[in-house]
Design a protein around this motif. Structure first.
Motif, PDB file in Angstrom:
ATOM      1  N   THR A 458       0.831  -1.207   0.000  1.00  0.00           N
ATOM      2  CA  THR A 458       0.000   0.000   0.000  1.00  0.00           C
ATOM      3  C   THR A 458       0.861   1.250   0.000  1.00  0.00           C
ATOM      4  OG1 THR A 458      -1.741  -1.187   1.208  1.00  0.00           O
ATOM      5  CG2 THR A 458      -1.841   1.212   1.219  1.00  0.00           C
ATOM      6  N   GLU A 459       1.885   1.256   0.847  1.00  0.00           N
ATOM      7  CA  GLU A 459       2.740   2.439   0.945  1.00  0.00           C
ATOM      8  C   GLU A 459       3.502   2.690  -0.360  1.00  0.00           C
ATOM      9  OE1 GLU A 459       5.207   1.876   4.350  1.00  0.00           O
ATOM     10  OE2 GLU A 459       3.543   2.019   5.780  1.00  0.00           O
ATOM     11  N   GLU A 460       3.877   1.610  -1.046  1.00  0.00           N
ATOM     12  CA  GLU A 460       4.623   1.753  -2.297  1.00  0.00           C
ATOM     13  C   GLU A 460       3.696   1.837  -3.509  1.00  0.00           C
ATOM     14  OE1 GLU A 460       7.335  -1.535  -2.326  1.00  0.00           O
ATOM     15  OE2 GLU A 460       8.680  -0.599  -0.847  1.00  0.00           O
ATOM     16  N   ARG A 461       2.396   1.873  -3.247  1.00  0.00           N
ATOM     17  CA  ARG A 461       1.367   2.018  -4.273  1.00  0.00           C
ATOM     18  C   ARG A 461       1.351   0.866  -5.277  1.00  0.00           C
ATOM     19  NH1 ARG A 461       1.117   5.733  -7.640  1.00  0.00           N
ATOM     20  NH2 ARG A 461      -1.111   6.093  -7.595  1.00  0.00           N
ATOM     21  N   GLN A 462       1.845  -0.295  -4.840  1.00  0.00           N
ATOM     22  CA  GLN A 462       1.658  -1.501  -5.654  1.00  0.00           C
ATOM     23  C   GLN A 462       0.215  -1.981  -5.532  1.00  0.00           C
ATOM     24  OE1 GLN A 462       4.552  -4.304  -4.240  1.00  0.00           O
ATOM     25  NE2 GLN A 462       6.277  -2.950  -4.640  1.00  0.00           N
ATOM     26  N   ARG A 463      -0.414  -1.630  -4.433  1.00  0.00           N
ATOM     27  CA  ARG A 463      -1.827  -1.934  -4.210  1.00  0.00           C
ATOM     28  C   ARG A 463      -2.548  -0.602  -4.042  1.00  0.00           C
ATOM     29  NH1 ARG A 463      -5.696  -3.210   0.137  1.00  0.00           N
ATOM     30  NH2 ARG A 463      -4.296  -2.193   1.601  1.00  0.00           N
ATOM     31  N   ILE A 464      -3.553  -0.365  -4.867  1.00  0.00           N
ATOM     32  CA  ILE A 464      -4.285   0.896  -4.819  1.00  0.00           C
ATOM     33  C   ILE A 464      -5.458   0.786  -3.857  1.00  0.00           C
ATOM     34  CG2 ILE A 464      -5.658   2.554  -6.143  1.00  0.00           C
ATOM     35  CD1 ILE A 464      -2.635   2.549  -6.745  1.00  0.00           C
ATOM     36  N   VAL A 465      -5.538   1.729  -2.925  1.00  0.00           N
ATOM     37  CA  VAL A 465      -6.704   1.873  -2.050  1.00  0.00           C
ATOM     38  C   VAL A 465      -7.336   3.219  -2.398  1.00  0.00           C
ATOM     39  CG1 VAL A 465      -7.565   1.937   0.316  1.00  0.00           C
ATOM     40  CG2 VAL A 465      -5.558   0.533  -0.248  1.00  0.00           C
ATOM     41  N   VAL A 466      -8.480   3.164  -3.038  1.00  0.00           N
ATOM     42  CA  VAL A 466      -9.107   4.376  -3.568  1.00  0.00           C
ATOM     43  C   VAL A 466      -9.421   5.353  -2.432  1.00  0.00           C
ATOM     44  CG1 VAL A 466     -11.117   5.288  -4.790  1.00  0.00           C
ATOM     45  CG2 VAL A 466     -10.045   3.149  -5.551  1.00  0.00           C
ATOM     46  N   GLY A 467      -8.958   6.575  -2.602  1.00  0.00           N
ATOM     47  CA  GLY A 467      -9.196   7.598  -1.598  1.00  0.00           C
ATOM     48  C   GLY A 467      -8.118   7.682  -0.543  1.00  0.00           C
ATOM     49  N   VAL A 468      -7.192   6.690  -0.526  1.00  0.00           N
ATOM     50  CA  VAL A 468      -6.128   6.664   0.484  1.00  0.00           C
ATOM     51  C   VAL A 468      -4.768   6.925  -0.152  1.00  0.00           C
ATOM     52  CG1 VAL A 468      -4.944   5.249   2.220  1.00  0.00           C
ATOM     53  CG2 VAL A 468      -7.431   5.137   2.005  1.00  0.00           C
ATOM     54  N   ASN A 469      -4.372   6.090  -1.119  1.00  0.00           N
ATOM     55  CA  ASN A 469      -3.076   6.321  -1.775  1.00  0.00           C
ATOM     56  C   ASN A 469      -3.223   6.646  -3.261  1.00  0.00           C
ATOM     57  OD1 ASN A 469      -3.719   3.813  -2.790  1.00  0.00           O
ATOM     58  ND2 ASN A 469      -1.850   2.801  -2.093  1.00  0.00           N
ATOM     59  N   ASP A 470      -4.451   6.828  -3.713  1.00  0.00           N
ATOM     60  CA  ASP A 470      -4.721   7.298  -5.077  1.00  0.00           C
ATOM     61  C   ASP A 470      -6.160   7.798  -5.138  1.00  0.00           C
ATOM     62  OD1 ASP A 470      -4.278   7.949  -7.705  1.00  0.00           O
ATOM     63  OD2 ASP A 470      -3.668   5.946  -8.325  1.00  0.00           O
ATOM     64  N   TYR A 471      -6.447   8.607  -6.130  1.00  0.00           N
ATOM     65  CA  TYR A 471      -7.783   9.192  -6.310  1.00  0.00           C
ATOM     66  C   TYR A 471      -8.228   9.895  -5.026  1.00  0.00           C
ATOM     67  CZ  TYR A 471      -7.412   5.849 -10.110  1.00  0.00           C
ATOM     68  OH  TYR A 471      -6.964   5.128 -11.191  1.00  0.00           O
ATOM     69  N   THR A 472      -7.309  10.629  -4.439  1.00  0.00           N
ATOM     70  CA  THR A 472      -7.589  11.312  -3.178  1.00  0.00           C
ATOM     71  C   THR A 472      -8.198  12.682  -3.434  1.00  0.00           C
ATOM     72  OG1 THR A 472      -5.338  12.195  -3.133  1.00  0.00           O
ATOM     73  CG2 THR A 472      -5.726  10.119  -1.978  1.00  0.00           C
ATOM     74  N   THR A 473      -8.846  13.212  -2.426  1.00  0.00           N
ATOM     75  CA  THR A 473      -9.379  14.577  -2.469  1.00  0.00           C
ATOM     76  C   THR A 473      -9.055  15.259  -1.151  1.00  0.00           C
ATOM     77  OG1 THR A 473     -11.525  13.988  -1.512  1.00  0.00           O
ATOM     78  CG2 THR A 473     -11.321  13.820  -3.913  1.00  0.00           C
ATOM     79  N   ALA A 474      -9.111  16.568  -1.167  1.00  0.00           N
ATOM     80  CA  ALA A 474      -8.856  17.346   0.050  1.00  0.00           C
ATOM     81  C   ALA A 474     -10.145  17.701   0.768  1.00  0.00           C
ATOM     82  CB  ALA A 474      -8.081  18.610  -0.308  1.00  0.00           C
ATOM     83  N   GLU A 475     -11.260  17.163   0.299  1.00  0.00           N
ATOM     84  CA  GLU A 475     -12.547  17.520   0.886  1.00  0.00           C
ATOM     85  C   GLU A 475     -12.693  16.884   2.266  1.00  0.00           C
ATOM     86  OE1 GLU A 475     -15.542  16.283  -1.818  1.00  0.00           O
ATOM     87  OE2 GLU A 475     -14.699  17.381  -3.515  1.00  0.00           O
ATOM     88  N   PRO A 476     -13.258  17.631   3.232  1.00  0.00           N
ATOM     89  CA  PRO A 476     -13.444  17.071   4.574  1.00  0.00           C
ATOM     90  C   PRO A 476     -14.552  16.022   4.589  1.00  0.00           C
ATOM     91  CG  PRO A 476     -14.447  19.247   4.412  1.00  0.00           C
ATOM     92  CD  PRO A 476     -13.702  19.031   3.130  1.00  0.00           C
ATOM     93  N   VAL A 477     -14.523  15.171   5.595  1.00  0.00           N
ATOM     94  CA  VAL A 477     -15.538  14.134   5.751  1.00  0.00           C
ATOM     95  C   VAL A 477     -16.803  14.752   6.335  1.00  0.00           C
ATOM     96  CG1 VAL A 477     -16.105  12.002   6.981  1.00  0.00           C
ATOM     97  CG2 VAL A 477     -13.807  12.341   6.068  1.00  0.00           C
TER      98      VAL A 477
END
Length: 559
Positions: A458-477
């Motif tokens: 996950t940290e090396e982005r070999q595994r994509i977690v949407v919203g965490v290490n890719d396709y992220t946004t700065a919008e608050p929850v």
């Protein structure tokens, strides 16, 4: 044309396709990565054909639903008769609050209850014990005595609703409370349907809510199994849990292997205690995780079911076909849920729930979208339940049995998971069994290493977690978060104080002495535990008496 000639022809055609169709396509449009793997690091081939199942014997590997080896399901009609039990996990605060949530869920169409207990209850401490400070009612409902259990189950028709209790170290005590409450409602033990998790081995492996050393703990487990075999024929005395093993970071293969190895240990302990394997097998169920890799998860459930059937029949000597059936509950993966873009969790849960259904689940809990932030709100819990209902009644996947059965990829993956899980079990056997493998830290190390590899990916982005290490946004929850009222602890302590002033304390002293005496002997502990809870002895007092005899387990570090 015979089968051998057909396979030769298929091989020629496949080679021709690779040379004349595939290779030119790859030259024009290369694949997005060099290799594709499942979450268990099983390499996934580009294409699967009958060549991958050349030695596949349908009757030996698959069979028919409701028949050995149960790969295609444990019921002859599966969901064409009725869907799985929809059993949302719930519990927080004091018993009154959780009772209200239970009634809400039943009104929304839930078909079974599942109780979450707070940490003090799980670890055998009363709410007024200094060890319980700050934890009362936080991750589950606080149950200190029979009075709390009476309130928890008020108005719940125990002769019609099955109840699952996720409790381990104190499972025998909570079951004793449940049996007494049912009796006072006029429901005989023979009518009760439900499950007590009662899986202490996975606590030493992955979760940590143990109290006693393994020996006394296994005695409590086998005493519970024996009592249920004699008095609660419709009750699952153990739910062998792979869920927490997976949540701790294991792969799908490890989840199957370590869970089934735990199951073997319990059945062998029951046989050693003098119980007949066919008498207890029908009261052992399983609890698995439903994770993100949809097809691997479906294959995992099918492989686990087939492997358990083979082991019960060939290794453990069960003769009754019902003893070969693996019945399992599944819960979607809590560890896969994210606080970032928490709405995405609705999609994750839907895919995970679909995997469980396609894999032949008997009972299912779907996590709520907000569980990475806090306990579920009512709205989130309702949406999680609606996810199950939409799969059951709108998706069409329940119209036929094992709808993915026969897929070249799925069958090859099912075979692969079974082989790798079998290899793990053989290694555990060579060490002297599951208890020994836990004692030397083998299981814990394997899980830790798998968790590390997953985190690194996950940290090396070999595994994509949407919203965490890719396709992220700065919008608050902007998701409402449920919070337990801090006054819960004071309220529960006040209830305990009133209980201790109103009960017959001389009777409590007498039954606690009886618990101590029984623990030093060899008779089944359930009858004396039932006496103790009937006298309104608290869970902390009962566990205190057992601690004096059994001692406490201290974890050794797995290096």
């Amino acid at each position: 044309m015979d089968d051998e000639e057909r396979m030769k022809r298929l091989k020629r055609e496949c080679d021709d396709w690779q040379a004349n169709v595939l290779e030119p396509a790859l030259t024009r449009t290369p694949e997005r990565k060099k290799e594709f793997r499942t979450s268990s690091c099983i390499e996934v081939k580009r294409l699967y054909t009958p060549l991958d199942l050349a030695d596949h014997d349908y009757l030996d590997r698959l069979g028919f639903p409701g028949s050995y080896p149960y790969t295609r399901g444990v019921r002859p009609t599966m969901y064409r008769s009725r869907p799985w039990t929809m059993r949302q996990y719930a519990g927080y605060g004091v018993a009154e609050e959780t009772n209200r949530r239970f009634h809400f869920l039943l009104e929304q169409g839930q078909t079974g209850l599942s109780v979450a207990f707070d940490l003090p209850t799980q670890l055998g401490y009363d709410a007024d014990d200094p060890m319980a400070a700050g934890e009362v009612g936080k991750v589950g409902v606080a149950i200190d005595s029979l009075a709390d259990m009476e309130t928890l189950l008020l108005g719940i028709p125990l002769d019609r609703v099955s109840v699952s209790m996720t409790i381990n170290a104190t499972a025998a005590i909570l079951l004793a409370m449940y049996v007494v409450v049912a009796g006072r409602q006029g429901v005989a033990s023979e009518q009760l349907a439900g499950t007590i998790q009662n899986d202490i081995l996975k606590e030493y492996i992955a979760r940590g809510t143990y109290i006693f050393p393994p020996g006394p703990s296994m005695r409590l487990v086998t005493d519970t199994v024996a009592y249920c075999a004699a008095h609660l024929p419709r009750w699952n005395a153990i739910s062998v849990s792979g869920y927490h093993i997976r949540e701790a970071g294991s792969t799908a293969v490890q989840e199957v292997a370590f869970t089934l190895a735990d199951g073997i240990a319990y059945v062998e302990a029951a046989i050693t205690a003098g119980l007949d394997v066919d008498r207890v097998a029908s009261q052992i169920s399983f609890f698995f995780n439903a994770h993100n890799d949809l097809l691997e998860e479906v294959a995992k459930f099918r492989a686990a079911r087939r492997l358990w059937a083979r082991m019960m029949r060939r290794r453990l000597g069960a003769r009754d076909p019902r003893s070969w059936m693996m019945r399992f509950h599944a819960q979607t993966s809590g560890v896969s849920l994210t606080a970032q873009q928490a709405e995405n969790n609705v999609v994750r849960v839907a895919l995970q729930a679909l995997a469980a259904v396609l894999g032949g689940v008997q009972s299912l809990h779907t996590d709520s979208r907000d569980e990475a932030l806090g306990l579920p709100t009512e709205d989130a819990a309702r949406l999680a339940l609606r996810t199950q209902q939409i799969i059951a009644y709108e998706s069409g996947v329940t119209n036929t049995i094992d709808p993915l059965g026969g897929s070249y990829y799925l069958e090859a993956l099912t075979d692969r998971i079974e082989r790798e899980a079998t290899a793990y079990i053989e290694r555990i056997d060579a060490m002297g069994g599951m208890l020994r493998a836990i004692e030397v830290g083998f299981i814990q190390r394997e899980i830790q290493e798998a968790a590390y590899r997953e985190q690194l990916a996950t940290e090396e982005r070999q595994r994509i977690v949407v919203g965490v290490n890719d396709y992220t946004t700065a919008e608050p929850v902007h998701i409402p978060v449920f919070a337990v009222d801090p006054k819960v602890e004071m309220e529960q302590r006040a209830k305990l104080d009133r209980l201790r002033r109103s009960r017959d304390n001389s009777s409590v002293e007498r039954v606690l002495h009886a618990v101590d005496k029984a623990a030093r002997g060899s008779d089944n502990l359930l009858p004396v535990l039932i006496e103790a809870v009937e006298a309104y002895a608290t869970i902390g007092e009962i566990c205190g008496a057992l601690r004096c005899v059994f001692g406490e387990h201290r974890e050794s570090v797995a290096l």
